[in-house]
Design a protein around this motif. Sequence first.
Motif, PDB file in Angstrom:
ATOM      1  N   THR A 129       0.686  -1.146  -0.015  1.00 52.69           N
ATOM      2  CA  THR A 129       0.152  -0.142   0.201  1.00 52.69           C
ATOM      3  C   THR A 129       0.845   1.227   0.009  1.00 52.69           C
ATOM      4  O   THR A 129       1.785   1.328   0.904  1.00 52.69           O
ATOM      5  N   PRO A 130       0.682   2.203  -0.980  1.00 48.78           N
ATOM      6  CA  PRO A 130       1.449   3.280  -0.800  1.00 48.78           C
ATOM      7  C   PRO A 130       1.410   4.111   0.746  1.00 48.78           C
ATOM      8  O   PRO A 130       0.298   4.203   1.215  1.00 48.78           O
ATOM      9  N   GLU A 131       2.799   4.593   1.007  1.00 51.52           N
ATOM     10  CA  GLU A 131       2.749   4.754   2.464  1.00 51.52           C
ATOM     11  C   GLU A 131       1.990   5.958   2.605  1.00 51.52           C
ATOM     12  O   GLU A 131       1.442   6.027   3.864  1.00 51.52           O
ATOM     13  N   PRO A 132       1.838   7.063   1.681  1.00 54.78           N
ATOM     14  CA  PRO A 132       1.000   8.093   2.139  1.00 54.78           C
ATOM     15  C   PRO A 132      -0.320   7.839   2.397  1.00 54.78           C
ATOM     16  O   PRO A 132      -1.005   8.341   3.286  1.00 54.78           O
ATOM     17  N   VAL A 133      -0.894   6.781   1.454  1.00 58.77           N
ATOM     18  CA  VAL A 133      -2.366   6.144   1.705  1.00 58.77           C
ATOM     19  C   VAL A 133      -2.475   5.578   2.848  1.00 58.77           C
ATOM     20  O   VAL A 133      -3.219   5.603   3.956  1.00 58.77           O
ATOM     21  N   SER A 154      -5.912  13.462  -1.069  1.00 58.16           N
ATOM     22  CA  SER A 154      -5.720  13.757  -2.676  1.00 58.16           C
ATOM     23  C   SER A 154      -4.146  13.932  -3.104  1.00 58.16           C
ATOM     24  O   SER A 154      -3.293  14.340  -2.211  1.00 58.16           O
ATOM     25  N   ILE A 155      -3.973  13.478  -4.234  1.00 55.60           N
ATOM     26  CA  ILE A 155      -2.622  13.726  -4.835  1.00 55.60           C
ATOM     27  C   ILE A 155      -2.918  14.350  -6.372  1.00 55.60           C
ATOM     28  O   ILE A 155      -3.767  13.787  -7.141  1.00 55.60           O
ATOM     29  N   GLU A 156      -2.146  15.188  -6.865  1.00 54.20           N
ATOM     30  CA  GLU A 156      -2.219  15.805  -8.116  1.00 54.20           C
ATOM     31  C   GLU A 156      -0.925  15.304  -8.884  1.00 54.20           C
ATOM     32  O   GLU A 156       0.264  15.611  -8.472  1.00 54.20           O
ATOM     33  N   VAL A 157      -1.314  15.152 -10.187  1.00 55.52           N
ATOM     34  CA  VAL A 157      -0.259  14.852 -11.170  1.00 55.52           C
ATOM     35  C   VAL A 157      -0.714  15.840 -12.441  1.00 55.52           C
ATOM     36  O   VAL A 157      -1.594  15.356 -13.120  1.00 55.52           O
TER      37      VAL A 157
END
Length: 268
Positions: A129-133, A154-157
Amino acid sequence: MPKPSLDKTLDRANSDVVLIVDGRARQLGRAAHIPIIFMTGLLDTEYLVAALEAGGVDYVTKPIKPKEVLARMQVHLQGARERRQARSALDAFGYASITVRASDGKLMWQTPLARDLLHTYYGTSAPATPEPVLQWLRRHVKDAVVLTEPPRLSIEVGPKRLTFRLHQQIGDSEGGGDWLIIMQEVSDESVIGAMALSFKLTPKEAEVLYWVVKGKINRDIGDILGSSPMTVKKHLEHVFAKLGVETRTAAAGITMSRIRQLHPQFEG
């Protein structure tokens, strides 16, 4: 129990196949929906438990009874089809979903769309699991237990944004339990198009204005768009003229007012 190599077999398998193998097995990412039934001549409980822990959903013992095996296959196939249909329905409406075990951070389940989004935004794949999540989940899990919806992650790309919403606990509460997380990707490309139409901007001017609304300075906008800060400044001068303003703040204010009429969900 010897462990056979299943990689090529699973890669070739389709969604209507049940593998019956004698040995330990592991699910591959692209074939995680395939139910695996073990066939074994080892009857001791420890071996049967090991088979289930290795990823099997069921087991049959030798000598096999063909009718019983076929009946078990039909039950597991039907369950697999229903779960796959549910995942596909979520994906079709733009919602990806994952299940994460809070105690150890293991990603237990994911839809195909969720798998692709996690790889695109974080470069990770199950069971990681992604660490920030994971940090976000553990930080807010207590609030969610008492039915208080925590802030979304939220994460923006670029002009795309991936949002995570903690939905509900689906396992027991030991160690934090298993949690269903709903993901949705939102693209603001339509917002940029609306800016261009509303203010008669060129596509590049609309992109520059979009990032001004997002609070970016010229140097950052240049890095994002692959342009020099001087080129961004020229585009911005044209934008100011078309909007009838003199400052970035005024341009952002007018733009936000117009865009919220057309796209209420837009987050500036």
